[in-house]
Scaffold this motif. Structure first.
Motif, PDB file in Angstrom:
ATOM      1  N   ALA A   1     -18.525  -2.534  -4.186  1.00  0.00           N
ATOM      2  CA  ALA A   1     -17.186  -3.115  -4.354  1.00  0.00           C
ATOM      3  C   ALA A   1     -16.161  -2.000  -4.238  1.00  0.00           C
ATOM      4  O   ALA A   1     -16.504  -0.826  -4.149  1.00  0.00           O
ATOM      5  N   VAL A   2     -14.893  -2.400  -4.263  1.00  0.00           N
ATOM      6  CA  VAL A   2     -13.817  -1.436  -4.440  1.00  0.00           C
ATOM      7  C   VAL A   2     -13.469  -1.416  -5.924  1.00  0.00           C
ATOM      8  O   VAL A   2     -13.289  -2.465  -6.538  1.00  0.00           O
ATOM      9  N   TYR A   3     -13.388  -0.234  -6.498  1.00  0.00           N
ATOM     10  CA  TYR A   3     -13.032  -0.083  -7.906  1.00  0.00           C
ATOM     11  C   TYR A   3     -11.608   0.453  -7.978  1.00  0.00           C
ATOM     12  O   TYR A   3     -11.289   1.509  -7.425  1.00  0.00           O
ATOM     13  N   LEU A   4     -10.767  -0.315  -8.655  1.00  0.00           N
ATOM     14  CA  LEU A   4      -9.343   0.006  -8.750  1.00  0.00           C
ATOM     15  C   LEU A   4      -9.008   0.491 -10.149  1.00  0.00           C
ATOM     16  O   LEU A   4      -9.482  -0.073 -11.145  1.00  0.00           O
ATOM     17  N   CYS A   5      -8.167   1.488 -10.187  1.00  0.00           N
ATOM     18  CA  CYS A   5      -7.637   2.005 -11.439  1.00  0.00           C
ATOM     19  C   CYS A   5      -6.142   1.681 -11.467  1.00  0.00           C
ATOM     20  O   CYS A   5      -5.467   1.751 -10.428  1.00  0.00           O
ATOM     21  N   ALA A   6      -5.624   1.299 -12.611  1.00  0.00           N
ATOM     22  CA  ALA A   6      -4.197   1.000 -12.727  1.00  0.00           C
ATOM     23  C   ALA A   6      -3.693   1.488 -14.072  1.00  0.00           C
ATOM     24  O   ALA A   6      -4.424   1.459 -15.068  1.00  0.00           O
ATOM     25  N   CYS A   7      -2.436   1.923 -14.102  1.00  0.00           N
ATOM     26  CA  CYS A   7      -1.830   2.398 -15.343  1.00  0.00           C
ATOM     27  C   CYS A   7      -0.648   1.523 -15.723  1.00  0.00           C
ATOM     28  O   CYS A   7       0.124   1.103 -14.863  1.00  0.00           O
ATOM     29  N   ILE A   8      -0.517   1.298 -17.013  1.00  0.00           N
ATOM     30  CA  ILE A   8       0.593   0.535 -17.565  1.00  0.00           C
ATOM     31  C   ILE A   8       1.544   1.490 -18.259  1.00  0.00           C
ATOM     32  O   ILE A   8       1.122   2.348 -19.038  1.00  0.00           O
ATOM     33  N   SER A   9       2.836   1.301 -17.981  1.00  0.00           N
ATOM     34  CA  SER A   9       3.867   2.008 -18.740  1.00  0.00           C
ATOM     35  C   SER A   9       4.482   1.044 -19.734  1.00  0.00           C
ATOM     36  O   SER A   9       4.531  -0.155 -19.490  1.00  0.00           O
ATOM     37  N   SER A  10       4.972   1.543 -20.818  1.00  0.00           N
ATOM     38  CA  SER A  10       5.726   0.692 -21.732  1.00  0.00           C
ATOM     39  C   SER A  10       7.073   0.400 -21.085  1.00  0.00           C
ATOM     40  O   SER A  10       7.549   1.162 -20.258  1.00  0.00           O
ATOM     41  N   GLY A  11       7.642  -0.702 -21.423  1.00  0.00           N
ATOM     42  CA  GLY A  11       8.920  -1.054 -20.825  1.00  0.00           C
ATOM     43  C   GLY A  11       8.799  -2.320 -19.998  1.00  0.00           C
ATOM     44  O   GLY A  11       8.111  -3.251 -20.362  1.00  0.00           O
ATOM     45  N   SER A  12       9.450  -2.344 -18.859  1.00  0.00           N
ATOM     46  CA  SER A  12       9.546  -3.582 -18.091  1.00  0.00           C
ATOM     47  C   SER A  12       8.204  -3.977 -17.467  1.00  0.00           C
ATOM     48  O   SER A  12       7.331  -3.167 -17.257  1.00  0.00           O
ATOM     49  N   ALA A  13       8.075  -5.225 -17.158  1.00  0.00           N
ATOM     50  CA  ALA A  13       6.811  -5.790 -16.693  1.00  0.00           C
ATOM     51  C   ALA A  13       6.340  -5.181 -15.388  1.00  0.00           C
ATOM     52  O   ALA A  13       5.167  -5.177 -15.084  1.00  0.00           O
ATOM     53  N   ARG A  14       7.248  -4.662 -14.572  1.00  0.00           N
ATOM     54  CA  ARG A  14       6.826  -4.235 -13.250  1.00  0.00           C
ATOM     55  C   ARG A  14       6.062  -2.923 -13.260  1.00  0.00           C
ATOM     56  O   ARG A  14       5.475  -2.538 -12.306  1.00  0.00           O
ATOM     57  N   GLN A  15       6.047  -2.205 -14.389  1.00  0.00           N
ATOM     58  CA  GLN A  15       5.517  -0.852 -14.377  1.00  0.00           C
ATOM     59  C   GLN A  15       4.017  -0.816 -14.602  1.00  0.00           C
ATOM     60  O   GLN A  15       3.536  -0.319 -15.597  1.00  0.00           O
ATOM     61  N   LEU A  16       3.296  -1.388 -13.655  1.00  0.00           N
ATOM     62  CA  LEU A  16       1.845  -1.274 -13.603  1.00  0.00           C
ATOM     63  C   LEU A  16       1.531  -0.716 -12.228  1.00  0.00           C
ATOM     64  O   LEU A  16       1.758  -1.360 -11.221  1.00  0.00           O
ATOM     65  N   THR A  17       1.029   0.491 -12.180  1.00  0.00           N
ATOM     66  CA  THR A  17       0.824   1.220 -10.932  1.00  0.00           C
ATOM     67  C   THR A  17      -0.660   1.315 -10.621  1.00  0.00           C
ATOM     68  O   THR A  17      -1.448   1.763 -11.457  1.00  0.00           O
ATOM     69  N   PHE A  18      -1.021   0.912  -9.401  1.00  0.00           N
ATOM     70  CA  PHE A  18      -2.422   0.946  -8.975  1.00  0.00           C
ATOM     71  C   PHE A  18      -2.722   2.176  -8.138  1.00  0.00           C
ATOM     72  O   PHE A  18      -1.872   2.668  -7.385  1.00  0.00           O
ATOM     73  N   GLY A  19      -3.947   2.653  -8.242  1.00  0.00           N
ATOM     74  CA  GLY A  19      -4.460   3.623  -7.302  1.00  0.00           C
ATOM     75  C   GLY A  19      -4.943   2.910  -6.047  1.00  0.00           C
ATOM     76  O   GLY A  19      -4.950   1.674  -5.983  1.00  0.00           O
ATOM     77  N   SER A  20      -5.352   3.687  -5.054  1.00  0.00           N
ATOM     78  CA  SER A  20      -5.760   3.094  -3.777  1.00  0.00           C
ATOM     79  C   SER A  20      -7.202   2.607  -3.787  1.00  0.00           C
ATOM     80  O   SER A  20      -7.634   1.937  -2.848  1.00  0.00           O
ATOM     81  N   GLY A  21      -7.940   2.928  -4.839  1.00  0.00           N
ATOM     82  CA  GLY A  21      -9.288   2.396  -4.963  1.00  0.00           C
ATOM     83  C   GLY A  21     -10.373   3.321  -4.441  1.00  0.00           C
ATOM     84  O   GLY A  21     -10.119   4.209  -3.623  1.00  0.00           O
ATOM     85  N   THR A  22     -11.594   3.122  -4.945  1.00  0.00           N
ATOM     86  CA  THR A  22     -12.793   3.801  -4.444  1.00  0.00           C
ATOM     87  C   THR A  22     -13.740   2.739  -3.913  1.00  0.00           C
ATOM     88  O   THR A  22     -14.112   1.819  -4.659  1.00  0.00           O
ATOM     89  N   GLN A  23     -14.106   2.865  -2.650  1.00  0.00           N
ATOM     90  CA  GLN A  23     -15.067   1.940  -2.042  1.00  0.00           C
ATOM     91  C   GLN A  23     -16.474   2.449  -2.328  1.00  0.00           C
ATOM     92  O   GLN A  23     -16.873   3.501  -1.817  1.00  0.00           O
ATOM     93  N   LEU A  24     -17.213   1.709  -3.153  1.00  0.00           N
ATOM     94  CA  LEU A  24     -18.588   2.077  -3.488  1.00  0.00           C
ATOM     95  C   LEU A  24     -19.551   1.180  -2.714  1.00  0.00           C
ATOM     96  O   LEU A  24     -19.442  -0.048  -2.759  1.00  0.00           O
ATOM     97  N   THR A  25     -20.476   1.807  -2.016  1.00  0.00           N
ATOM     98  CA  THR A  25     -21.524   1.071  -1.308  1.00  0.00           C
ATOM     99  C   THR A  25     -22.866   1.508  -1.862  1.00  0.00           C
ATOM    100  O   THR A  25     -23.172   2.713  -1.868  1.00  0.00           O
ATOM    101  N   VAL A  26     -23.660   0.549  -2.341  1.00  0.00           N
ATOM    102  CA  VAL A  26     -24.978   0.840  -2.883  1.00  0.00           C
ATOM    103  C   VAL A  26     -26.013   0.273  -1.923  1.00  0.00           C
ATOM    104  O   VAL A  26     -26.072  -0.932  -1.694  1.00  0.00           O
TER     105      VAL A  26
END
Lengths: 112, 116
Positions: A85-110
């Motif tokens: 799958a692709v594994y995504l990391c995201a960070c939340i900032s306190s404050g307004s709802a829009r401040q959730l920032t995603f990374g570009s992801g890691t594509q894992l193949t098993v």
């Protein structure tokens, strides 16, 4: 500008291997970090991490946050083909709802 | 419990055409979001809404408009589609925990849009 960087971008392993996925961040007013798994369709929630050093576990998956060094790792032990799958990391900032920032992801193949 | 439902799942447009993507959630969530996902770019926020009748711009709002006339629905419009808008679009909704300011997003299954 908030930034979330994931590494590696892609990873190919064989069943039974252990993998470590990395997520580093530079986020203003950081509150929490989230990990998602994305197969063909929508991302599904894995973990939410708020405090440093407390490992979260779910079966073969575990994750930990280091708020001093600004990174998190996601470990998967005894990998299975269903972990591909692709594994995504995201960070939340306190404050307004829009401040959730995603990374570009890691594509894992098993591979079997 | 359907969760977050997006329609349509696939669409092909010609440059200059318009269309509306619909997102519906049945979890009584206050917050709703539209993201686009491009290869190697992760998820980028287009617009979001913190409640019925309110909308705000995200990271990449140009070329899109949104409306939230009902709490359960969040519409994303493309007035004049461009090839650069070829992408996978995800809608998401969330609750808000007042004591911890933490949110988890519930995602729809995505819309694959191609603009020729």
């Amino acid at each position: 500008e908030d930034k979330v960087v994931q590494s590696p971008l892609s990873l190919v392993v064989h069943e039974g291997d252990t993998v470590t996925l990395n997520c580093s961040y530079e986020v203003t007013n950081f509150r929490s970090l989230l990990w998602y798994k994305q197969e063909k369709k929508a991302p599904t929630f894995l973990f939410m991490l708020t405090s440093s050093g407390i490992e979260k576990k779910s079966g073969r998956l575990s994750s930990i946050l280091d708020k001093k060094e600004l990174f998190s790792i996601l470990n998967i032990t005894a990998t299975q083909t269903g972990d591909s799958a692709v594994y995504l990391c995201a960070c939340i900032s306190s404050g307004s709802a829009r401040q959730l920032t995603f990374g570009s992801g890691t594509q894992l193949t098993v591979l079997p | 419990n359907a969760g977050v439902t997006q329609t349509p799942k696939f669409r092909v447009l010609k440059t200059g055409q318009s269309m509306t993507l619909l997102c519906a959630q049945d979890m009584n969530h206050e917050y709703m979001y539209w993201y686009r996902q491009d290869p190697g770019m992760g998820l980028r926020l287009i617009h979001y809404s913190v409640g019925e009748g309110t909308t705000a711009k995200g990271e990449v709002p140009d070329g899109y408009n949104v409306s939230r006339l009902k709490k359960q629905n969040f519409l994303l419009g493309l007035e004049s589609a461009a090839p650069s808008q070829t992408s996978v679009y995800f809608c998401a909704s969330s609750y808000y925990l007042l004591d911890t300011q933490l949110r988890k997003l519930f995602f729809g299954s995505g819309t694959q849009l191609s603009v020729l």
